[in-house]
Scaffold this motif. Sequence first.
Motif, short mmCIF file in Angstrom:
data_model
loop_
_atom_site.label_atom_id
_atom_site.label_comp_id
_atom_site.label_asym_id
_atom_site.label_seq_id
_atom_site.Cartn_x
_atom_site.Cartn_y
_atom_site.Cartn_z
N PHE A 182 0.85 -1.19 0.00
CA PHE A 182 0.00 0.00 0.00
C PHE A 182 0.88 1.24 0.00
N SER A 183 0.64 2.08 -0.97
CA SER A 183 1.46 3.26 -1.16
C SER A 183 0.59 4.37 -1.75
N PRO A 184 1.07 5.60 -1.76
CA PRO A 184 0.32 6.68 -2.42
C PRO A 184 0.07 6.41 -3.89
N GLU A 185 0.99 5.71 -4.54
CA GLU A 185 0.81 5.38 -5.95
C GLU A 185 -0.39 4.46 -6.15
N LEU A 186 -0.53 3.47 -5.26
CA LEU A 186 -1.68 2.58 -5.33
C LEU A 186 -2.98 3.35 -5.11
N VAL A 187 -2.98 4.26 -4.14
CA VAL A 187 -4.19 5.06 -3.88
C VAL A 187 -4.56 5.87 -5.11
N THR A 188 -3.57 6.40 -5.81
CA THR A 188 -3.85 7.19 -7.01
C THR A 188 -4.49 6.33 -8.08
N PHE A 189 -3.98 5.10 -8.27
CA PHE A 189 -4.58 4.20 -9.24
C PHE A 189 -6.04 3.90 -8.89
N LEU A 190 -6.29 3.63 -7.62
CA LEU A 190 -7.66 3.32 -7.21
C LEU A 190 -8.58 4.52 -7.39
N LEU A 191 -8.05 5.72 -7.21
CA LEU A 191 -8.86 6.90 -7.48
C LEU A 191 -9.20 7.02 -8.96
N MET A 192 -8.27 6.63 -9.82
CA MET A 192 -8.58 6.63 -11.24
C MET A 192 -9.72 5.66 -11.56
#
Length: 541
Positions: A182-192
Motif C-alpha cells: 500500500f502506497s500513495p501510488e496505489l491510492v492514485t490508481f484506485l482513485l482513477m
Amino acid sequence: MPPPWPPQYAWQPPYPQPPQQQYFPPQPPYQPAPRQTLGEKLGKEGAGSRVLAWVGGGVTLLGVVLLLVLAVQRGWLGPLPRVLVGAAFGLALTGTGVWLHRKPAGRTGAFALAATGIATLYLDAVAATSLYEYLPVLAGLAIGLAITVGGLLVAVRWESPLLASAVVVGCVVCAPMITGGFSPELVTFLLMVQLATTPVQLRRDWSSLTLAAGIPPLLASVIATVVEGGSWANTAAAAGTSVVGVGLALIVVRRRENDPAALSVLATAVVPTLVAALVLPKVQAVPVAAGAGVVLLAVWAARRFWSGLAGQLAGLAGLLAILQATVTQFDGPARAGVLLGEALLLVVAALGGRNRLALGAALAFATLGGLIAVFFDVTPVLLIVPRPHSAAELAGALAVSVLILAVSVALPWAAARLDVFKGPADDLPVWLLAGVAALYGAGGVVLSGSMLAVPGRPGFLLGHALITVSWTVAALVLLLRGIDLVALRVIGLVLVGAAVLKLVLFDLSALDGLARVGAFLGAGLVLLAAGSRYARRVTSR
C-alpha cells in the motif's frame, strides 16, 4: 264543481331501509416470498455453469498475477515482452468474451471471460508502471483509466452490474499485489478507477458499483498512512481520496436521493484525511483537518442543493474534522474555552437556520468542552478546597466558567425555541441538568473573580458567601418574573432549594467567621424579602 284531485305524495317505504353493505371476502395475511436456500440456488438449471465460469475467471486472474511475479523473480524476458504478453492475453480473453456474448447460450461464460480479460489488462498497465518501471506514472494512469472505462462501457452495454463490479473488484484486489503493498501510488490508481465509474453511476442505479469503487481508495489510503507514516505523498493521496469521495457521492445523491451506497461513501470520505492528520506534526495537522472541516461545512451550508440526508451527513463529518483540529491545536484552558465557544456558535447557527443537527452538535461540543473544563480548568477542588492559585490559572478558570454559564443557558433556551422539548414544568430533568451546569459555571465565575480580587483564603471565603447570596437573589428574580410563567417559577424554586442545600451542607462547615455569618444573613434576608414580595404580587393579581 268537481273536487280537486288529491295531492300527490312520493311513495315511501313503511320503515327506513338499512344501507346495503358490500361483502368482501377476507384476505389472507401477507406472507413474504420464501427465500431460496443456498442448496436451491445451486440446484437451479445453469447455476453450475455460472459458478464454474466465475471461479475459473478468478483463478485465471490470480494465475496472471503469479505469472507476472514469477517472471520478475526468474528474469524471464524483458519488461517490454512481459507487458506485451500480458496485454495480448488480456485482449484475447476480452475478445473471446465479446464473441461468446453474441449468443444467449454463451453469455454466462462471456461475462466471466470479459471481466477476467479487462482485469488482466488493467493489471498489466499497473505492472508496467509500478513493477517494471517501463511506463511513466502519468502514462500508466492514462492507460489504466482507458482500460477501466472500456470495461465499464461493455458492462453498460450488456446491462450487467455484476460485470461492472467484477471489473472494479478484480483491479482493486490485485493491484496491491503488483505494486508490492500500500502506497500513495496505489491510492492514485484506485482513485482513477473510482473516477472512471462516474458516468456509469450517473446513468445506472448500481449501488454495488458505487461501493466497489468508493470504499477501496479509502481503505488503501488509511492503510498506506498507517504503514508509511505522515509523508506529504500520503497526505496528498488522503486529501485526494476525500475530495473525490465527497464529490462523487454528492453527484450521485443529486440524481438519486438518499442512495445508501453514496451516503456510505460520503459519510466515510473524510476518514483518510483525519487519519493522515493524526500522524502529521501539529503545524501541518491542524490546517489539514480544519480544511477538510471547512469544505464539508460548506457542503452542509448549501444543503438545499442536496436532497435527503446528504447535507446532514456532510455536516456531521465536517464538525468531526473541526473538533479534531480544535483538540489538536489548543491545550490548557484554551482547549475547553474554544470548544465551548464553538458550541455557542453552533447554537446561533441552529437558531438562525432552525436546524436541530446544529443544536445536537452544539450539545456534543459543549459536553466535551465542559468535561475537559471540569477535569482540568474549573475543577471541584478549585471550588471547594481553599488553595493558593496563580493569577493566570484563575483568569483561565474565570473565562471558562463564563462560557460554561453561557452555554448552559443558551442550549436549553434554543432547544425550547426549536421545540426539541418543552419547558421546565414538562421536561424537568433536562432543565435540572442544565441548571446544575449553569450553577457550576456561575460558581466558578464568582469564586475565580473573588480570588483574583482578594488573593488567598479571604478571597475564597468571600467568593462562597457571594455565591450563596447571588443564588438567592437570582431565585427572587425568577420567582417574581415567574408569576405568570410556570417555567421561570419552577426554576426559581429549584434555585431556592439549591441555595439552602449549599448553606447547610457546605457553608456551615467550610466557612468561618464573617464569611459564614454573611452567607447566612444575606441568604436569609433575601429569602424573607422574596417571600413577602412574592406573596404581595400573588395577592394583587
